[in-house]
Structure formats: structure tokens, C-alpha cells
Design a protein around this motif. Structure first.
Motif, mmCIF file in Angstrom:
data_model
loop_
_atom_site.group_PDB
_atom_site.id
_atom_site.type_symbol
_atom_site.label_atom_id
_atom_site.label_comp_id
_atom_site.label_asym_id
_atom_site.label_seq_id
_atom_site.Cartn_x
_atom_site.Cartn_y
_atom_site.Cartn_z
ATOM 1 N N SER A 134 -8.082 5.333 -2.041
ATOM 2 C CA SER A 134 -8.295 6.706 -1.500
ATOM 3 C C SER A 134 -9.953 7.573 -1.892
ATOM 4 O O SER A 134 -9.370 8.648 -1.336
ATOM 5 C CB SER A 134 -7.161 7.541 -2.789
ATOM 6 O OG SER A 134 -5.779 7.286 -2.305
ATOM 7 N N THR B 169 -6.676 -4.863 2.446
ATOM 8 C CA THR B 169 -6.526 -4.384 2.097
ATOM 9 C C THR B 169 -5.365 -3.324 2.361
ATOM 10 O O THR B 169 -4.870 -2.726 2.236
ATOM 11 C CB THR B 169 -8.049 -2.682 2.345
ATOM 12 O OG1 THR B 169 -8.679 -3.970 1.174
ATOM 13 C CG2 THR B 169 -7.183 -1.385 1.611
ATOM 14 N N TRP B 170 -5.496 -2.742 4.030
ATOM 15 C CA TRP B 170 -4.328 -2.593 4.735
ATOM 16 C C TRP B 170 -2.860 -3.275 4.831
ATOM 17 O O TRP B 170 -1.892 -2.736 5.371
ATOM 18 C CB TRP B 170 -4.965 -1.477 6.061
ATOM 19 C CG TRP B 170 -5.895 -1.589 6.150
ATOM 20 C CD1 TRP B 170 -7.346 -2.165 5.819
ATOM 21 C CD2 TRP B 170 -6.400 0.133 5.485
ATOM 22 N NE1 TRP B 170 -8.468 -0.635 5.893
ATOM 23 C CE2 TRP B 170 -7.613 -0.016 5.009
ATOM 24 C CE3 TRP B 170 -5.842 1.172 5.342
ATOM 25 C CZ2 TRP B 170 -7.884 1.327 4.340
ATOM 26 C CZ3 TRP B 170 -6.158 2.314 4.443
ATOM 27 C CH2 TRP B 170 -8.045 2.395 4.302
ATOM 28 N N VAL C 114 1.089 8.492 -1.628
ATOM 29 C CA VAL C 114 -0.165 8.902 -2.056
ATOM 30 C C VAL C 114 -1.353 9.049 -1.985
ATOM 31 O O VAL C 114 -1.502 9.998 -2.017
ATOM 32 C CB VAL C 114 0.570 7.736 -3.800
ATOM 33 C CG1 VAL C 114 -0.727 6.664 -3.717
ATOM 34 C CG2 VAL C 114 0.098 8.543 -4.599
ATOM 35 N N ILE C 115 -2.194 8.408 -1.713
ATOM 36 C CA ILE C 115 -3.400 8.188 -0.225
ATOM 37 C C ILE C 115 -3.134 9.369 0.637
ATOM 38 O O ILE C 115 -3.911 9.991 0.231
ATOM 39 C CB ILE C 115 -3.456 6.935 -0.310
ATOM 40 C CG1 ILE C 115 -3.596 5.836 -0.457
ATOM 41 C CG2 ILE C 115 -4.785 7.116 0.788
ATOM 42 C CD1 ILE C 115 -4.059 4.684 -0.114
ATOM 43 N N MET D 121 1.130 -1.091 0.176
ATOM 44 C CA MET D 121 -0.251 0.135 -0.094
ATOM 45 C C MET D 121 0.952 1.179 0.177
ATOM 46 O O MET D 121 2.096 1.901 0.468
ATOM 47 C CB MET D 121 -0.817 -0.022 1.468
ATOM 48 C CG MET D 121 -1.845 1.319 0.442
ATOM 49 S SD MET D 121 -3.076 0.945 0.211
ATOM 50 C CE MET D 121 -4.192 0.200 0.811
ATOM 51 N N ASN D 122 0.492 2.203 -1.096
ATOM 52 C CA ASN D 122 1.431 3.251 -1.043
ATOM 53 C C ASN D 122 0.152 4.507 -0.493
ATOM 54 O O ASN D 122 -0.045 5.657 -0.998
ATOM 55 C CB ASN D 122 1.648 3.865 -2.519
ATOM 56 C CG ASN D 122 2.253 4.759 -2.869
ATOM 57 O OD1 ASN D 122 3.205 5.751 -1.466
ATOM 58 N ND2 ASN D 122 2.876 5.135 -4.144
ATOM 59 N N TYR D 123 1.132 4.597 1.365
ATOM 60 C CA TYR D 123 0.315 5.713 2.089
ATOM 61 C C TYR D 123 0.442 6.449 1.167
ATOM 62 O O TYR D 123 -0.574 7.654 1.540
ATOM 63 C CB TYR D 123 0.936 5.586 3.305
ATOM 64 C CG TYR D 123 -0.104 3.873 4.175
ATOM 65 C CD1 TYR D 123 -0.899 3.766 4.589
ATOM 66 C CD2 TYR D 123 0.991 2.327 4.606
ATOM 67 C CE1 TYR D 123 -1.775 2.238 4.822
ATOM 68 C CE2 TYR D 123 0.406 1.826 4.843
ATOM 69 C CZ TYR D 123 -0.982 1.316 4.831
ATOM 70 O OH TYR D 123 -1.564 0.117 5.271
ATOM 71 N N ILE E 85 -0.566 5.505 -8.853
ATOM 72 C CA ILE E 85 -1.875 4.941 -8.513
ATOM 73 C C ILE E 85 -2.499 3.945 -8.944
ATOM 74 O O ILE E 85 -2.478 4.121 -10.002
ATOM 75 C CB ILE E 85 -2.992 6.714 -8.581
ATOM 76 C CG1 ILE E 85 -2.370 8.403 -7.900
ATOM 77 C CG2 ILE E 85 -3.717 5.747 -7.709
ATOM 78 C CD1 ILE E 85 -3.263 9.191 -8.210
ATOM 79 N N TYR E 86 -2.425 2.727 -7.972
ATOM 80 C CA TYR E 86 -2.649 1.984 -8.639
ATOM 81 C C TYR E 86 -4.392 1.714 -8.199
ATOM 82 O O TYR E 86 -4.767 1.849 -7.522
ATOM 83 C CB TYR E 86 -1.909 0.540 -7.552
ATOM 84 C CG TYR E 86 0.028 0.622 -8.822
ATOM 85 C CD1 TYR E 86 -0.008 0.801 -10.683
ATOM 86 C CD2 TYR E 86 0.987 1.223 -8.159
ATOM 87 C CE1 TYR E 86 1.084 0.743 -11.000
ATOM 88 C CE2 TYR E 86 2.174 1.432 -8.690
ATOM 89 C CZ TYR E 86 2.376 1.378 -9.613
ATOM 90 O OH TYR E 86 3.200 1.323 -10.372
ATOM 91 N N ARG F 240 -5.366 -0.848 -6.137
ATOM 92 C CA ARG F 240 -5.817 -0.650 -4.399
ATOM 93 C C ARG F 240 -5.802 0.663 -4.119
ATOM 94 O O ARG F 240 -6.992 1.362 -3.236
ATOM 95 C CB ARG F 240 -4.685 -1.274 -3.631
ATOM 96 C CG ARG F 240 -4.690 -1.233 -2.816
ATOM 97 C CD ARG F 240 -4.574 -2.771 -1.641
ATOM 98 N NE ARG F 240 -2.516 -3.148 -1.763
ATOM 99 C CZ ARG F 240 -1.979 -3.356 -0.696
ATOM 100 N NH1 ARG F 240 -2.466 -4.214 0.390
ATOM 101 N NH2 ARG F 240 -0.921 -3.554 -0.609
ATOM 102 N N GLU F 241 -4.679 1.480 -4.199
ATOM 103 C CA GLU F 241 -4.781 3.055 -4.177
ATOM 104 C C GLU F 241 -5.959 4.231 -4.424
ATOM 105 O O GLU F 241 -6.394 4.195 -3.769
ATOM 106 C CB GLU F 241 -3.353 3.533 -4.129
ATOM 107 C CG GLU F 241 -1.841 3.169 -3.785
ATOM 108 C CD GLU F 241 -1.842 2.283 -4.174
ATOM 109 O OE1 GLU F 241 -0.826 1.407 -3.518
ATOM 110 O OE2 GLU F 241 -2.279 0.746 -5.134
#
Length: 480
Positions: free
Chosen positions: A71, A476-477, A5-6, A1-3, A63-64, A66-67
Motif C-alpha cells: 500500500s 508479493t502478488w 484494502v489496498i 493478498m488483500n487487494y 492491514i497486515y 504485506r498489505e
């Protein structure tokens, strides 16, 4: 997870909401209302926090999927939680949960309300309440995509796909940013056209703006206690036509603008949508004609409510809860069907209904000719199994949430008709239901837990279920 960018997306959301909160502040200057100072202070605070948090450098801006879904889900939650604060601080809706219910209903273009006296609100809060429809109609993230630079490694399409209503989201033009610009140009152009037409009828400018915002976003917040009943017949017809127009797939308008009229007119979803409206409106007119002095009044009332319910707008000109059961049943069915995919309307969407019906006929044909090869087509193109599976999963999830929500709110002790249509109205982003939540009533009598369930339903319905459900999915996380 790319936190990171979220977090960047959430900071943009806060900045955008801060800028939008400046508009009701301007309205307060016109009407000399003190509530505007609260809106202005909250606008500056949101802009400051959003700007500071957006300055943090991040390595990976991709931003894939999941992100994208996370988001979008968190963005709408943040948008609603912050957008409710002005109602509480002005004292116009003292309960924070009630304020969240009201603004979620605004942003999700639902139009359900906990207020028994709408006209008691200040012009400042009435504007913010109605303007939230216009913001949520096309989607705040679609607006942000117009301003965002293109990311490398990853795609902004994952944001648009997660926020846009309907089973399929395609780009009109090669770049997602340009697609967002095209969508908003169409959206803004239709909005301005409606404002101009209502102005020609002599409608008060404040009413004009608020009703147009509600119509364009297919939201349904009225600024009068009788919704739209006080407006003139010509004004009601204009509202009816534009409610129906905003429920059309915006791809139809894009194809028309580039003179590909044959492709536009060949869109099966749009033809089915118009057919359902015509059939429903005429059927209801036939049954209620004796309740009105003239045939024009019956036609106007029938088509206004059919357009309002099917496009999930939620305006009303009459108490349709008093209509015969046949007419009310049609309206309840239209609540579920909803508008076209790629429009500002909610509901299951006409395209899903059309494809589900085609699936049934395809299966019947397969039974008669088990060795035959049959393919399903939509607008002349083959529909793959992946698309059909996503529709089936959506429908199963939709009805599961629907019935669980009815079960949850039934603890409050209201009758089945009230609970059923309350969930239908919120999950499909309609507005009014029947019986205890009919067009002359509101949702204020529900308990706090039930309101939280209905708030979730409004958000889930606007975001096509998955972006909200994925927030509660433990995997998800996980980092990887």
C-alpha cells in the motif's frame, strides 16, 4: 493478498491529494494566474474518483505487513504520477517524465530538479512544488492515519512502519492514530514557529511559506535560481537552525514535551547527530575561512551547507562545488550518513551508523575475549540480533542499488563525480550533487532511462528501500 484494502488506501490517497491540490488553486486567485483552473479541475477529479472508489464495501479491513508495504509503495507511486499532471497541462514542464521527476523529488523531499530557470514558473506551480515537500516530509499516510478509524484484526502500524524513515518505528502512545496526531502536532508547531520567525525578519510571505515547507520537509526546492543566497544573514541562520532541528528524531521532542528531559538528552543518536554537525561545520570553516571577508560568513556558509546536506534538505547559499576537496569530501560523506531516524530527513540514518560502529567494536572485543558475553546497547536498552540483521540487510541492499544505479546512469557519458553524486543525491534524498549536478546545475541533461533510474532511487530512498523493492518481488502478488 488483500487487494480490496489496498484499493481503499489508494482511494484515500487520491482524495487527500485532491484536497491538497485546492491550495495552489487559492494561490492562483491571489496572483490572478490562469494555471489555477487546471489545479482546481484536477483537484475535483481526484476527489470524485477517490470518493467513488472508497465507497466500495470490503469484508476484511485488516492491514497486515504485506498489505502495508505494498500500500505504501503504490501510494507514493500514485501520488507522484497524479501530482505531476498539473505541470504538464500548464505547459510549464512539457515532458511528463520530467514532470514526474520534479514532483517525485518534491514528495520524497529530495530537491533535485530538472529546471534550469525556476523563477520562470508561476506562483501556483512554485507553491505546489514546495508544498509537496511539506506533504512528503512527515508522510501522507501518517496524515491519513490521523483520520482513519482503527481497524479490527490487523494493525495500522504496518502502514506507519513502511512509510516512516529509520530502522525502528515505535508508538509514542498506545494507539497508532494518536501517535500520528502527536507527530503532526510537533511537525505543524515547528513549521508555524519557523514561519513566525522568518516573518519577523521581513521575509516576503510567499517566500516564507515556500522556504519553510522546504525546510520542514528537509526538501530543498528554492523559488529563486540562487536557492537561498539572496536571503539576509539572519534569515540564513534561521533556515540553518530549523534544517538541523527537523533532522532530529521526533521522539526527542516528544520526550521533551512530556518533561522527560533526561531520557531525551540521553538519546545516543541525537548526541551523535549534533556532534557530527559541529565537527563537520568547524572543520569546513577552518578550511574555507580565507574565502570569505569575515569569520561569521565562513561559519554561516559552512554550517548552512553541513546542515543542508546532512539533513538531506539541499538548499545552498554558495557554490560548494568550488570548495577544496577536503570540504567536498566531508559533504559527500554526510550525504550518505543523513539525519536521525524518525525525522523528516533521508540518508542511511545516524542510528544505523552508530549501531554499525558498535557492531565493529563488539566484534573486536569478541576477538580479544572469545569466551566473554558481550551485549550491544542503545540508549540503555539491549539491541537484539533481529534489529542488527535488518540493518546489515539494509546496508547491503542500499549499496547494491547505489552501485547498480551508478552503472546505469553512466551510460549517458557524464564523468564519475557527476554520476556518483547524482545517485547519492537522489537515493539519499539530498538534492544537489557535485560537478554536472552541482548547486548551480540541474539533472535535466540526463536521458529518459537515467531519469527513470533516479526517480526509482528517490522513491526507494524515501521509503527505506523495501516498500519499493517489494513491488518487484513476484511472490508479493500471490494470493496466499
Amino acid at each position: 493478498m488483500n487487494y480490496p484494502v489496498i484499493g481503499r488506501v489508494l482511494s484515500w490517497i487520491l482524495c487527500t491529494e485532491g484536497a491538497l491540490l485546492l491550495l495552489p488553486s487559492l494561490i492562483s486567485l491571489i496572483y490572478r494566474e490562469d494555471q489555477g483552473m487546471i489545479y482546481f479541475a484536477l483537484a475535483l477529479l481526484a476527489l470524485a474518483i477517490g470518493y467513488v472508489t472508497s465507497r466500495r464495501k470490503i469484508r476484511n479491513r485488516a492491514i497486515y505487513q504485506r498489505e502495508g508495504f505494498v500500500s505504501v509503495g503504490l501510494s507514493w507511486v500514485l501520488l507522484s504520477l497524479y501530482g505531476a499532471i498539473p505541470f504538464v497541462l500548464t505547459g510549464e514542464i512539457p515532458s511528463y517524465v520530467d514532470a514526474v521527476f520534479e514532483i517525485v523529488s518534491g514528495f520524497t523531499t529530495t530537491g533535485s530538479s530538472i529546471l534550469s530557470d525556476v523563477e520562470a514558473l508561476s506562483h501556483t506551480s512554485l507553491f505546489w512544488r514546495s508544498f509537496s515537500h511539506w506533504i512528503g516530509g512527515m508522510g501522507v499516510l501518517v496524515f491519513i492515519l490521523m483520520l482513519m478509524p482503527t481497524n479490527r484484526g490487523g494493525t495500522q502500524m504496518n502502514l506507519m512502519k513502511a512509510e516512516s524513515p529509520g530502522p525502528d518505528v515505535s508508538k509514542f502512545v498506545p494507539r497508532v492514530r494518536n501517535t500520528a496526531i502527536v507527530l503532526y502536532k510537533i511537525y505543524l508547531g515547528m513549521t508555524l514557529l519557523m514561519i513566525a520567525l522568518l516573518a519577523l525578519t521581513g521575509m516576503n510571505w510567499f517566500h516564507n511559506l515556500c522556504i519553510t515547507f522546504g525546510t520542514a520537509g528537509t526538501g530543498g526546492f528554492g523559488i529563486l535560481n540562487d536557492s537561498c543566497a539572496s536571503y539576509t544573514p539572519i534569515q540564513q541562520w534561521i533556515i540553518t537552525l530549523f534544517m538541523i532541528a527537523f533532522g532530529v528524531n521526533f521522539g526527542f521532542y516528544y520526550l521533551s514535551l512530556i518533561f522527560r528531559f533526561r531520557e531525551a538528552l540521553a538519546m545516543e543518536e541525537v548526541r551523535a547527530y549534533v556532534g557530527i554537525i559541529l565537527a563537520s561545520g568547524l572543520a569546513i570553516t577552518w578550511q574555507i575561512r580565507d574565502r570569505f571577508d569575515t569569520l561569521e560568513q565562513a561559519l554561516r556558509s559552512a554550517f548552512f551547507q553541513v546542515g543542508s546536506i546532512m539533513t538531506t534538505t539541499g538548499f545552498s547559499t554558495v557554490d560548494f562545488d568550488l570548495w577544496p576537496s577536503f570540504s567536498k569530501t566531508i559533504l559527500v560523506l554526510l550525504m550518505v550518513v543523513g539525519a536521525c531516524a524518525g525525522s523528516t530527513g533521508g540518508g542511511v540514518k545516524v542510528s544505523r551508523v552508530v549501531l554499525t560502529c558498535k557492531s565493529i567494536f563488539l566484534e573486536l572485543g569478541q576477538v580479544l575475549h572469545p569466551h566473554g558475553v558481550q551485549r550491544m546497547r542503545m540508549d540503555g536498552k539491549s539491541v537484539d540480533s533481529k534489529m542488527l540483521n535488518s540493518i546489515y540487510i539494509f546496508l547491503i541492499t542500499y549499496f547494491l542499488i547505489f552501485f547498480l544505479s551508478i552503472l546505469a546512469v553512466s551510460l549517458d557519458g557524464f564523468n564519475f563525480e557527476t554520476n556518483f553524486t547524482a545517485v547519492a543525491a537522489t537515493l539519499n534524498n539530498i538534492g544537489p550533487g557535485l560537478a554536472g549536478v552541482g548547486p548551480t546545475r540541474n539533472f535535466g541533461d540526463y536521458s529518459l532511462p537515467s531519469k527513470l533510474v533516479l526517480i526509482f532511487d528517490m522513491l526507494a530512498g524515501r521509503l527505506e528501500l523495501l516498500p519499493m523493492l517489494i513491488l518487484f518481488y513476484p511472490r508479493t502478488w500471490m494470493k496466499h
